[in-house]
Design a protein around this motif. Sequence first.
Motif, PDB file in Angstrom:
ATOM      1  N   PRO A  58      49.236  28.716  15.303  1.00 16.19           N
ATOM      2  CA  PRO A  58      47.800  28.888  15.100  1.00 16.19           C
ATOM      3  C   PRO A  58      46.968  28.233  16.201  1.00 16.19           C
ATOM      4  O   PRO A  58      45.868  28.669  16.491  1.00 16.19           O
ATOM      5  CB  PRO A  58      47.523  28.219  13.751  1.00 16.19           C
ATOM      6  CG  PRO A  58      48.843  28.166  13.070  1.00 16.19           C
ATOM      7  CD  PRO A  58      49.868  28.078  14.160  1.00 16.19           C
ATOM      8  N   GLU A  81      54.761  32.292  16.273  1.00 15.27           N
ATOM      9  CA  GLU A  81      53.300  32.211  16.226  1.00 15.27           C
ATOM     10  C   GLU A  81      52.839  30.788  15.934  1.00 15.27           C
ATOM     11  O   GLU A  81      53.278  30.160  14.975  1.00 15.27           O
ATOM     12  CB  GLU A  81      52.762  33.150  15.155  1.00 15.27           C
ATOM     13  CG  GLU A  81      51.256  33.186  15.098  1.00 15.27           C
ATOM     14  CD  GLU A  81      50.737  34.103  14.018  1.00 15.27           C
ATOM     15  OE1 GLU A  81      49.540  33.993  13.696  1.00 15.27           O
ATOM     16  OE2 GLU A  81      51.512  34.918  13.475  1.00 15.27           O
ATOM     17  N   PHE A 133      53.527  25.848  13.379  1.00 17.01           N
ATOM     18  CA  PHE A 133      53.970  27.202  13.680  1.00 17.01           C
ATOM     19  C   PHE A 133      54.219  27.934  12.380  1.00 17.01           C
ATOM     20  O   PHE A 133      54.339  27.324  11.322  1.00 17.01           O
ATOM     21  CB  PHE A 133      55.210  27.208  14.583  1.00 17.01           C
ATOM     22  CG  PHE A 133      56.444  26.585  13.972  1.00 17.01           C
ATOM     23  CD1 PHE A 133      57.367  27.365  13.304  1.00 17.01           C
ATOM     24  CD2 PHE A 133      56.678  25.225  14.090  1.00 17.01           C
ATOM     25  CE1 PHE A 133      58.507  26.799  12.752  1.00 17.01           C
ATOM     26  CE2 PHE A 133      57.815  24.657  13.544  1.00 17.01           C
ATOM     27  CZ  PHE A 133      58.735  25.443  12.870  1.00 17.01           C
ATOM     28  N   GLY A 147      58.221  34.567  20.686  1.00 13.61           N
ATOM     29  CA  GLY A 147      57.456  35.257  19.660  1.00 13.61           C
ATOM     30  C   GLY A 147      57.068  34.440  18.442  1.00 13.61           C
ATOM     31  O   GLY A 147      56.498  34.973  17.496  1.00 13.61           O
ATOM     32  N   TYR A 190      56.785  24.142  22.559  1.00 16.48           N
ATOM     33  CA  TYR A 190      55.734  25.123  22.250  1.00 16.48           C
ATOM     34  C   TYR A 190      55.830  26.326  23.184  1.00 16.48           C
ATOM     35  O   TYR A 190      55.781  27.474  22.743  1.00 16.48           O
ATOM     36  CB  TYR A 190      54.363  24.452  22.365  1.00 16.48           C
ATOM     37  CG  TYR A 190      53.217  25.414  22.426  1.00 16.48           C
ATOM     38  CD1 TYR A 190      52.726  26.017  21.275  1.00 16.48           C
ATOM     39  CD2 TYR A 190      52.616  25.736  23.649  1.00 16.48           C
ATOM     40  CE1 TYR A 190      51.670  26.908  21.336  1.00 16.48           C
ATOM     41  CE2 TYR A 190      51.566  26.616  23.710  1.00 16.48           C
ATOM     42  CZ  TYR A 190      51.098  27.207  22.554  1.00 16.48           C
ATOM     43  OH  TYR A 190      50.056  28.092  22.624  1.00 16.48           O
ATOM     44  N   SER A 201      58.023  34.138   9.528  1.00 12.12           N
ATOM     45  CA  SER A 201      57.708  35.555   9.325  1.00 12.12           C
ATOM     46  C   SER A 201      57.003  35.822   7.990  1.00 12.12           C
ATOM     47  O   SER A 201      56.413  36.879   7.804  1.00 12.12           O
ATOM     48  CB  SER A 201      58.983  36.396   9.409  1.00 12.12           C
ATOM     49  OG  SER A 201      59.892  35.993   8.398  1.00 12.12           O
ATOM     50  N   ARG A 251      53.565  27.710   6.985  1.00 11.31           N
ATOM     51  CA  ARG A 251      53.217  26.858   8.116  1.00 11.31           C
ATOM     52  C   ARG A 251      54.111  25.622   8.123  1.00 11.31           C
ATOM     53  O   ARG A 251      54.260  24.942   7.107  1.00 11.31           O
ATOM     54  CB  ARG A 251      51.743  26.455   8.030  1.00 11.31           C
ATOM     55  CG  ARG A 251      50.811  27.650   8.143  1.00 11.31           C
ATOM     56  CD  ARG A 251      49.345  27.241   8.118  1.00 11.31           C
ATOM     57  NE  ARG A 251      48.965  26.474   6.948  1.00 11.31           N
ATOM     58  CZ  ARG A 251      48.558  26.988   5.787  1.00 11.31           C
ATOM     59  NH1 ARG A 251      48.471  28.298   5.639  1.00 11.31           N
ATOM     60  NH2 ARG A 251      48.216  26.214   4.780  1.00 11.31           N
ATOM     61  N   SER A 260      56.888  29.961  21.815  1.00  6.02           N
ATOM     62  CA  SER A 260      55.858  30.995  21.976  1.00  6.02           C
ATOM     63  C   SER A 260      56.401  32.183  22.759  1.00  6.02           C
ATOM     64  O   SER A 260      56.126  33.335  22.414  1.00  6.02           O
ATOM     65  CB  SER A 260      54.630  30.421  22.690  1.00  6.02           C
ATOM     66  OG  SER A 260      53.984  29.481  21.874  1.00  6.02           O
TER      67      SER A 260
END
Length: 72
Positions: free
Chosen positions: A45, A43, A59, A41, A34, A62, A66, A38
Motif C-alpha cells: 500500500p 502489492e 504488504f 508483483g 521491498y 492475494s 495485510r 514489488s
Amino acid sequence: MLSADPQDAFRAPARDDLPTANFFFYADDIERTYEELSAKGVEFPAKPVKQPWGWWSMFLDSEGNRFALQQR
C-alpha cells in the motif's frame, strides 16, 4: 448496515493503515526486500517508512490480508 453477529459489538473497527495479521515478517534490509517483492508483483500500500522505533511497511496477499514487514 447492522451486523447479525452480536460479537461485532465487541470488535474494534478495521483500519486500513494497520496489518490484519497478528505477526510481523522481518527483513535485514527492508528497502531491498521491498524492491525485490514489488518486482515479483507483491502489492505494498505504501513504500517502507522510518518510524521512531524503526523501518516498517505492509504488504498484501492475494486475498487482501495485510502483513507487517519490519527491518531487524
